[in-house]
Motif scaffolding. Sequence first.
Motif, short mmCIF file in Angstrom:
data_model
loop_
_atom_site.label_atom_id
_atom_site.label_comp_id
_atom_site.label_asym_id
_atom_site.label_seq_id
_atom_site.Cartn_x
_atom_site.Cartn_y
_atom_site.Cartn_z
N ALA A 56 -22.26 10.93 17.65
CA ALA A 56 -22.42 9.49 17.84
C ALA A 56 -21.98 9.10 19.24
CB ALA A 56 -21.58 8.73 16.81
N ILE A 57 -22.44 7.94 19.67
CA ILE A 57 -22.00 7.34 20.93
C ILE A 57 -21.11 6.15 20.60
CG2 ILE A 57 -22.72 6.13 23.02
CD1 ILE A 57 -25.34 7.65 22.91
N TRP A 58 -19.94 6.13 21.20
CA TRP A 58 -19.00 5.03 20.96
C TRP A 58 -19.62 3.69 21.35
CZ3 TRP A 58 -13.50 6.49 23.19
CH2 TRP A 58 -13.01 7.59 22.48
N PRO A 59 -19.25 2.61 20.67
CA PRO A 59 -19.66 1.29 21.13
C PRO A 59 -19.03 1.00 22.49
CG PRO A 59 -17.99 1.10 19.43
CD PRO A 59 -18.38 2.54 19.49
N HIS A 60 -19.79 0.36 23.36
CA HIS A 60 -19.29 0.13 24.71
C HIS A 60 -19.98 -1.07 25.34
CE1 HIS A 60 -22.77 2.85 25.05
NE2 HIS A 60 -23.02 2.26 26.21
N ARG B 104 -2.92 -0.82 29.53
CA ARG B 104 -1.98 -0.87 28.41
C ARG B 104 -2.71 -1.05 27.08
NH1 ARG B 104 0.87 -4.29 31.98
NH2 ARG B 104 0.13 -6.12 30.82
N GLU B 105 -3.70 -1.95 27.03
CA GLU B 105 -4.43 -2.20 25.79
C GLU B 105 -5.18 -0.94 25.35
OE1 GLU B 105 -4.44 -4.84 23.83
OE2 GLU B 105 -3.07 -5.99 25.10
N ALA B 106 -5.78 -0.24 26.29
CA ALA B 106 -6.54 0.97 25.95
C ALA B 106 -5.61 2.07 25.43
CB ALA B 106 -7.32 1.46 27.16
N GLU B 107 -4.48 2.25 26.09
CA GLU B 107 -3.52 3.28 25.65
C GLU B 107 -3.01 2.97 24.25
OE1 GLU B 107 -0.59 3.22 28.74
OE2 GLU B 107 -1.52 4.91 29.82
N ARG B 108 -2.74 1.71 23.99
CA ARG B 108 -2.22 1.31 22.69
C ARG B 108 -3.22 1.57 21.57
NH1 ARG B 108 -1.17 -3.99 23.77
NH2 ARG B 108 0.82 -3.39 24.70
N GLU C 298 -14.19 -2.33 15.75
CA GLU C 298 -12.95 -3.07 15.58
C GLU C 298 -11.97 -2.77 16.70
OE1 GLU C 298 -9.41 -3.83 12.25
OE2 GLU C 298 -11.06 -2.43 11.83
N THR C 299 -11.85 -1.48 17.05
CA THR C 299 -10.94 -1.09 18.11
C THR C 299 -11.39 -1.66 19.45
OG1 THR C 299 -10.41 0.96 16.93
CG2 THR C 299 -9.86 0.87 19.28
N LEU C 300 -12.69 -1.61 19.71
CA LEU C 300 -13.21 -2.15 20.96
C LEU C 300 -12.94 -3.65 21.06
CD1 LEU C 300 -14.81 -1.69 23.57
CD2 LEU C 300 -16.90 -2.12 22.27
N ASP C 301 -13.17 -4.37 19.97
CA ASP C 301 -12.91 -5.81 19.97
C ASP C 301 -11.44 -6.11 20.25
OD1 ASP C 301 -15.56 -6.29 19.40
OD2 ASP C 301 -15.25 -6.57 17.25
N THR C 302 -10.56 -5.29 19.69
CA THR C 302 -9.13 -5.48 19.89
C THR C 302 -8.75 -5.29 21.35
OG1 THR C 302 -8.61 -4.76 17.64
CG2 THR C 302 -6.83 -4.62 19.27
N VAL C 303 -9.29 -4.24 21.96
CA VAL C 303 -8.97 -3.95 23.36
C VAL C 303 -9.48 -5.06 24.28
CG1 VAL C 303 -9.43 -2.38 25.30
CG2 VAL C 303 -8.89 -1.46 23.05
N VAL C 304 -10.76 -5.39 24.17
CA VAL C 304 -11.34 -6.40 25.06
C VAL C 304 -10.71 -7.76 24.82
CG1 VAL C 304 -13.47 -7.57 25.74
CG2 VAL C 304 -13.50 -5.12 25.25
N GLY C 305 -10.44 -8.09 23.55
CA GLY C 305 -9.76 -9.34 23.26
C GLY C 305 -8.38 -9.41 23.87
#
Length: 400
Positions: free
Chosen positions: A200-204, A242-246, A282-289
């Motif tokens: 699969a390709i990650w959402p981006h 920081r958001e990406a590492e978390r 969900e993870t992508l939304d959390t990071v960008v948010g």
Amino acid sequence: MWADLLPVGRHAGSGGYRRYAWTGADADCRAWFEEQARARGLAYEVDRNGNQWAWLGDPAAGDAVVTGSHLDSVPDGGAFDGPLGVVSSFAALDELRGRGTEFTRPLAVVNFGDEEGARFGLACVGSRLTAGQLTVEQAHRLTDGDGVSLPRAMEAAGYDPEAIGADPERLARIGAFVELHVEQGRALDLSGDPVGIASAIWPHGRWRFDFRGEANHAGTTRLADRRDPMPSYAETVLAARREAERAGAVATFGKVSVEPNGVNAIPSLVRGWLDSRAADQETLDTVVGGVQKAAREYAAAHGVGLDVVRESFTPVVEFDHALRDELARILGRDTGLRVPVLGTGAGHDAGILSGSIPTAMLFVRNPTGVSHSPAESAAEDDCVAGVRALADVLEGLACR
């Protein structure tokens, strides 16, 4: 083939490639593709969106097996990202002809145009247009850094921009698309395998952050009197990390534009582009948010305005499970090759087309794990293994 293609668009200073859509380097790459097609007696054509095709067998017969990739590059990119897939496709066809393979389905090699989006800021333009994921109106509004529009660039290169658009008739000819690509990471190097299959390709996506302040003199304006957008941008870059590492994701500010861009001037505008990717939505939304929330807080603290615009987005792409399993069967049971299945954070034409036709991907080991850089590499033995794996797959799909 590799030796002929290697010098095209290479920058003497950086050692990287600058093969941007509808430029001289792109024209040279396209001429190389046509030469390879005609030298093999393949039927050569260019579709309405500027993608190049080389056909063995009758395209109108339908249920074709197609392979290929792209030849354009990011700024100062590496030699393998894209071209390895195109070169390997022609080499795999040569291998199959050497075996005396008789095909029961049409076979094609394709070079999709403007995959990297380096000139007009949107990736996979050729395949997006073909699949109807980019409208004619949207495409006509694309411009490069010099203000040259996509239609004007196409016209200057000898192509008709009025002809572009969705091409469902062409997609209806294709039964399966398999793209070979150098791995953009080190999973295969760590596992010790020369070839892998994509799961699969990650959402981006890409988001533009416009920090708007007030231009002023760098030497005479007190710190307390400044509305400087640069500190807000800098703090946002750190917040993205920081958001990406978390979250176990990735987030990158890789492009920035500053106005008026003077050494002794406080900026009036700092514009930065965020690229973020994660294993799930969900993870992508959390990071960008989280990045946006931090940016707004920093901007408010510095008296700076902020606009955030999402410029592009691609949801998670699960490659066709039946086709993916068929590739694993062909390479595993029939040849004994161990092929791990792995995900990727990079976008590809195969991902764009997956919503319209069955698609799959093969990865070739990249020992450095570096991509979009001159340090990108692949050993000759691994490239040969990739060609043989692709040939086996094509034989298994197109000769049944």
